[in-house]
Design an enzyme around this catalytic site. Structure first.
Site, short mmCIF file in Angstrom:
data_model
loop_
_atom_site.label_atom_id
_atom_site.label_comp_id
_atom_site.label_asym_id
_atom_site.label_seq_id
_atom_site.Cartn_x
_atom_site.Cartn_y
_atom_site.Cartn_z
N HIS A 62 0.79 -0.96 0.07
CA HIS A 62 -0.02 0.12 -0.03
C HIS A 62 0.84 1.22 0.04
O HIS A 62 2.08 1.37 0.28
CB HIS A 62 -0.97 0.01 1.31
CG HIS A 62 -0.33 0.05 2.86
ND1 HIS A 62 0.68 -0.63 3.07
CD2 HIS A 62 -0.54 1.09 3.53
CE1 HIS A 62 1.01 -0.23 4.22
NE2 HIS A 62 0.40 0.74 4.61
N HIS A 64 1.23 3.70 1.97
CA HIS A 64 1.74 4.66 3.10
C HIS A 64 3.13 4.88 2.99
O HIS A 64 4.00 3.88 2.64
CB HIS A 64 1.24 4.02 4.61
CG HIS A 64 0.01 4.36 4.83
ND1 HIS A 64 -0.87 3.64 5.65
CD2 HIS A 64 -0.67 5.49 4.52
CE1 HIS A 64 -2.00 4.19 5.91
NE2 HIS A 64 -1.93 5.09 5.11
N ASP A 66 5.84 4.59 4.67
CA ASP A 66 6.99 3.43 5.31
C ASP A 66 6.96 2.25 4.69
O ASP A 66 7.86 1.50 4.98
CB ASP A 66 6.48 3.20 6.78
CG ASP A 66 5.12 2.86 7.05
OD1 ASP A 66 4.34 3.37 6.50
OD2 ASP A 66 4.96 2.12 8.11
N HIS A 67 6.07 1.93 3.41
CA HIS A 67 6.33 1.01 2.71
C HIS A 67 6.83 0.92 1.29
O HIS A 67 6.70 0.02 0.66
CB HIS A 67 4.81 0.22 2.77
CG HIS A 67 4.38 -0.05 4.08
ND1 HIS A 67 4.19 -1.49 4.58
CD2 HIS A 67 4.07 0.55 5.01
CE1 HIS A 67 3.74 -1.38 5.77
NE2 HIS A 67 3.49 -0.33 6.10
N HIS A 142 -7.30 -1.82 5.99
CA HIS A 142 -6.52 -0.66 6.45
C HIS A 142 -6.95 0.39 6.26
O HIS A 142 -8.16 0.61 5.42
CB HIS A 142 -4.95 -0.83 5.55
CG HIS A 142 -4.09 -0.16 6.37
ND1 HIS A 142 -3.87 -0.06 7.71
CD2 HIS A 142 -3.00 0.62 6.02
CE1 HIS A 142 -3.02 0.78 8.12
NE2 HIS A 142 -2.19 1.10 6.99
N ASP A 212 0.16 -3.94 6.75
CA ASP A 212 -0.90 -3.37 7.63
C ASP A 212 -2.22 -3.50 7.34
O ASP A 212 -2.91 -3.38 6.52
CB ASP A 212 -0.62 -1.80 7.27
CG ASP A 212 0.81 -1.15 7.60
OD1 ASP A 212 1.57 -2.07 8.05
OD2 ASP A 212 0.74 0.02 7.73
N HIS A 270 6.61 -4.66 12.29
CA HIS A 270 5.87 -3.48 12.19
C HIS A 270 5.47 -3.02 13.61
O HIS A 270 4.33 -2.47 13.85
CB HIS A 270 4.51 -3.77 11.38
CG HIS A 270 4.09 -2.30 10.90
ND1 HIS A 270 3.07 -1.68 11.58
CD2 HIS A 270 4.28 -1.70 9.73
CE1 HIS A 270 3.01 -0.61 10.62
NE2 HIS A 270 3.57 -0.45 9.63
#
Ligand code: ZN
Length: 305
Positions: A62, A64, A66-67, A142, A212, A270
């Site tokens: 996805h 976000h 941090d990914h 999510h 997530d 995570h």
């Protein structure tokens, strides 16, 4: 056959001095799949001495940061290293539009093709297959569209017992069908059932990555009997309310999913940077699912059927 998983990053949104944001490399019979690509992924790939040129399939769960914030740097490095093979990126469709302006500014131009494969957030979908391996994406729950991925060895054919080939005079032309489950009819019309002629193939190795997500039991149908499950566990139960609000899981949630799926093993990661140690995560998960380990940056995990 075994897969080998290398955790490159196991922190959640904020990296810490010990943990990078989410990234993992799965070596599935010599195929190097990069799963998520948080900031600093390329440094971790170098530290782990994984050859950059082997990574030609990247799976982004996805959008976000941090990914996937490590992606443009990694692509630039592929380019500088002179890698020419196509790069496949499986991700939400918006990623192409995000990366393209930066790619357009690459000095010498891009030396390889990037092929974007948009993910389906409505239902599980086969997104990659070759002779040995298949990869299935499946929707998670999510705050934005997010997918998990199942990496699975294809089921092999049954093994025919050699002694019966002679005994029943089985012609070579029929061996393939028998390996695929057919019965055999002898010259005088006797049916020999397949279970007598063959032994089952070895169980397939599989790995599921649940990025997530809030606690989401519908994933169980796709990941049932998985050899090893990675599941996010951003919080522990004291922060359950916050976990629900932010569409994340607790360690206990992750363990419940592992139990429902009858997974062989669970790896949790995570972790929110507010926790100083992961002791409580492990204790909580193991109270529900014994065979749990916490993800550690730079650690390798052997995945067996
Ligand atoms: Zn997220």
């Amino acid at each position: 056959m075994a897969f080998e998983l290398t955790i490159l990053g196991s922190s959640s949104a904020l990296p810490t001095s010990e943990r990078y944001p989410t990234a993992q490399v799965l070596n599935a019979s010599g195929r190097f799949f990069l799963i998520d690509c948080g900031e600093g992924t390329q440094i971790q790939i170098r530290r782990q001495k994984i050859a950059f040129g082997k990574i030609r399939h990247i799976f982004i769960s996805h959008l976000h940061g941090d990914h996937y914030y490590g992606l443009i740097g990694l692509i630039s490095t592929f380019n500088l290293l002179g890698i020419k093979n196509d790069l496949h990126i499986y991700s939400p469709s918006q990623l192409k539009g995000i990366l393209q302006p930066q790619l357009n500014l690459l000095k010498a131009g891009l030396q390889f093709n990037i092929i974007f494969h948009p993910l389906n957030f409505k239902k599980p979908e086969l997104i990659f297959e070759d002779k040995v391996i298949e990869v299935i994406s499946f929707p998670l729950k999510h705050s934005i569209n997010c997918c998990g991925f199942l990496f699975r060895e294809k089921i092999k054919e049954r093994n025919i017992k050699k002694e019966y080939i002679q005994e029943f005079n089985i012609p070579i032309a029929q061996i393939r069908a028998i390996k695929q489950g057919a019965d055999f009819e002898t010259e005088n019309g006797k049916i020999i059932p397949n279970e007598q002629l063959t032994t089952p193939p070895p169980p397939p190795v599989s790995y599921a990555f649940c990025s997530d997500t809030a606690f989401h039991p519908p994933v169980v149908e796709t990941i049932k009997e998985v050899s090893t499950l990675y599941h996010e566990a951003t919080f522990t139960e004291e922060m359950k309310e916050w976990a629900v609000k932010t569409y994340h899981s607790t360690a206990l949630d992750a363990a419940k999913i592992a139990k429902m799926a009858n997974a062989g093993k669970l790896i949790i990661g995570h972790f929110s940077s507010r926790y100083k140690t992961t002791d409580q995560f492990l204790k909580e998960a193991q109270s529900e699912f014994k065979n749990t380990e916490t993800a550690v940056d730079g650690k390798k995990y052997s995945i067996k059927a």
